[in-house]
Write a protein that holds these residues in place. Structure first.
Motif, PDB file in Angstrom:
ATOM      1  N   SER A 156      -7.757   7.164   2.222  1.00  0.00           N
ATOM      2  CA  SER A 156      -7.542   7.081   0.783  1.00  0.00           C
ATOM      3  C   SER A 156      -6.568   5.539   0.168  1.00  0.00           C
ATOM      4  O   SER A 156      -6.562   5.387  -0.567  1.00  0.00           O
ATOM      5  CB  SER A 156      -6.588   8.235   0.376  1.00  0.00           C
ATOM      6  OG  SER A 156      -4.986   7.872   0.555  1.00  0.00           O
ATOM      7  N   VAL A 157      -7.424   4.619   1.446  1.00  0.00           N
ATOM      8  CA  VAL A 157      -7.443   3.225   0.911  1.00  0.00           C
ATOM      9  C   VAL A 157      -8.334   2.610   1.214  1.00  0.00           C
ATOM     10  O   VAL A 157      -8.819   2.848   1.863  1.00  0.00           O
ATOM     11  CB  VAL A 157      -6.651   2.602   1.533  1.00  0.00           C
ATOM     12  CG1 VAL A 157      -5.889   1.100   1.711  1.00  0.00           C
ATOM     13  CG2 VAL A 157      -4.481   3.587   1.810  1.00  0.00           C
ATOM     14  N   GLY A 195      -4.117   7.993  -3.599  1.00  0.00           N
ATOM     15  CA  GLY A 195      -5.026   7.010  -3.163  1.00  0.00           C
ATOM     16  C   GLY A 195      -4.882   5.724  -3.362  1.00  0.00           C
ATOM     17  O   GLY A 195      -4.410   5.479  -5.339  1.00  0.00           O
ATOM     18  N   VAL A 196      -5.285   4.569  -3.675  1.00  0.00           N
ATOM     19  CA  VAL A 196      -4.909   3.007  -3.156  1.00  0.00           C
ATOM     20  C   VAL A 196      -6.138   2.219  -3.027  1.00  0.00           C
ATOM     21  O   VAL A 196      -6.552   2.416  -2.455  1.00  0.00           O
ATOM     22  CB  VAL A 196      -3.789   3.224  -2.259  1.00  0.00           C
ATOM     23  CG1 VAL A 196      -3.442   0.887  -3.149  1.00  0.00           C
ATOM     24  CG2 VAL A 196      -2.474   3.677  -2.481  1.00  0.00           C
ATOM     25  N   LEU A 250      -2.947   8.183   5.282  1.00  0.00           N
ATOM     26  CA  LEU A 250      -2.542   7.858   4.039  1.00  0.00           C
ATOM     27  C   LEU A 250      -4.378   6.332   4.135  1.00  0.00           C
ATOM     28  O   LEU A 250      -4.576   5.564   3.041  1.00  0.00           O
ATOM     29  CB  LEU A 250      -1.793   6.969   4.065  1.00  0.00           C
ATOM     30  CG  LEU A 250      -1.411   5.802   2.588  1.00  0.00           C
ATOM     31  CD1 LEU A 250      -1.645   6.150   1.322  1.00  0.00           C
ATOM     32  CD2 LEU A 250       0.088   5.421   3.268  1.00  0.00           C
ATOM     33  N   ILE A 302       0.865  -1.172  -0.008  1.00  0.00           N
ATOM     34  CA  ILE A 302      -0.160  -0.050   0.067  1.00  0.00           C
ATOM     35  C   ILE A 302       1.172   0.923   0.020  1.00  0.00           C
ATOM     36  O   ILE A 302       0.419   1.782  -0.858  1.00  0.00           O
ATOM     37  CB  ILE A 302      -1.395   0.345   0.837  1.00  0.00           C
ATOM     38  CG1 ILE A 302      -1.864  -1.480   0.663  1.00  0.00           C
ATOM     39  CG2 ILE A 302      -1.416   1.687   1.393  1.00  0.00           C
ATOM     40  CD1 ILE A 302      -2.958  -1.448   2.427  1.00  0.00           C
ATOM     41  N   GLU A 303       1.747   1.517   0.763  1.00  0.00           N
ATOM     42  CA  GLU A 303       3.000   2.433   1.379  1.00  0.00           C
ATOM     43  C   GLU A 303       3.803   2.531  -0.870  1.00  0.00           C
ATOM     44  O   GLU A 303       4.090   3.636  -0.758  1.00  0.00           O
ATOM     45  CB  GLU A 303       3.799   2.907   2.499  1.00  0.00           C
ATOM     46  CG  GLU A 303       3.283   2.409   3.267  1.00  0.00           C
ATOM     47  CD  GLU A 303       3.562   2.057   4.787  1.00  0.00           C
ATOM     48  OE1 GLU A 303       3.126   2.339   5.574  1.00  0.00           O
ATOM     49  OE2 GLU A 303       4.929   1.413   4.859  1.00  0.00           O
ATOM     50  N   ASN A 331       0.888   4.226  -2.988  1.00  0.00           N
ATOM     51  CA  ASN A 331       0.739   5.064  -2.708  1.00  0.00           C
ATOM     52  C   ASN A 331       1.258   6.740  -3.545  1.00  0.00           C
ATOM     53  O   ASN A 331       2.546   5.949  -3.721  1.00  0.00           O
ATOM     54  CB  ASN A 331       0.425   5.865  -1.631  1.00  0.00           C
ATOM     55  CG  ASN A 331       0.053   6.840  -1.544  1.00  0.00           C
ATOM     56  OD1 ASN A 331      -0.980   7.538  -1.373  1.00  0.00           O
ATOM     57  ND2 ASN A 331       0.950   8.206   0.435  1.00  0.00           N
ATOM     58  N   THR A 332       0.820   6.835  -4.234  1.00  0.00           N
ATOM     59  CA  THR A 332       0.957   8.930  -4.423  1.00  0.00           C
ATOM     60  C   THR A 332      -0.008   9.756  -4.968  1.00  0.00           C
ATOM     61  O   THR A 332       1.066  10.680  -4.984  1.00  0.00           O
ATOM     62  CB  THR A 332       0.874   8.326  -6.794  1.00  0.00           C
ATOM     63  OG1 THR A 332      -0.839   8.537  -6.909  1.00  0.00           O
ATOM     64  CG2 THR A 332       1.539   7.136  -7.327  1.00  0.00           C
TER      65      THR A 332
END
Length: 130
Positions: A88-89, A60-61, A85, A52-53, A56-57
């Protein structure tokens, strides 16, 4: 650009889904967290957190998971990441293969997080027989 994470109990399944998705959207950030750290069958919240990290741009993911315990591992991974973060996941309620491909293509077109997530969700309704 919305990142994509594919979570599976099998690293081979996760990598295979990624391979197919990237055939449709060549240079999009797609990360996998398949299997356990020792190469076994299962899911690892730390590996999911790292994926996930990496995905991440800032836009969101979207995460796609294969089975129930993978969903629980995604939840644990979200608890381990920065709260900003984590907001937005989004875990997609979608079939792994169809959802990942649809989400990756949508994300590669520059669509926002909500649209990428909806596209993954819409894959649940894909008819396979006439």
């Amino acid at each position: 650009m919305v990142g994509i994470v594919i979570v599976s109990h099998s690293s081979k399944i996760a990598e295979g889904v990624k391979e197919v998705a990237l055939q449709m959207a060549k240079n999009h950030p797609v990360y996998t967290a398949g299997g356990t750290a020792d190469g076994g069958i299962g899911t690892d919240p730390v590996r999911i957190q790292e994926a996930i990290e990496a995905a991440n741009t800032g836009d969101g993911v979207v995460v796609l998971a294969d089975l129930g315990s993978a969903v629980m591992s995604v939840g644990l991974a979200k608890e381990m990441i920065d709260p900003a973060l984590a907001k937005s996941v989004k875990l997609a309620n979608a079939p792994l293969v169809e959802g990942a491909i649809a989400a990756t293509v949508e994300a590669s077109m520059g669509s926002p997080l909500a649209k990428v997530l909806q596209t993954a969700h819409d894959a649940r309704n894909m008819d396979k027989v006439e």
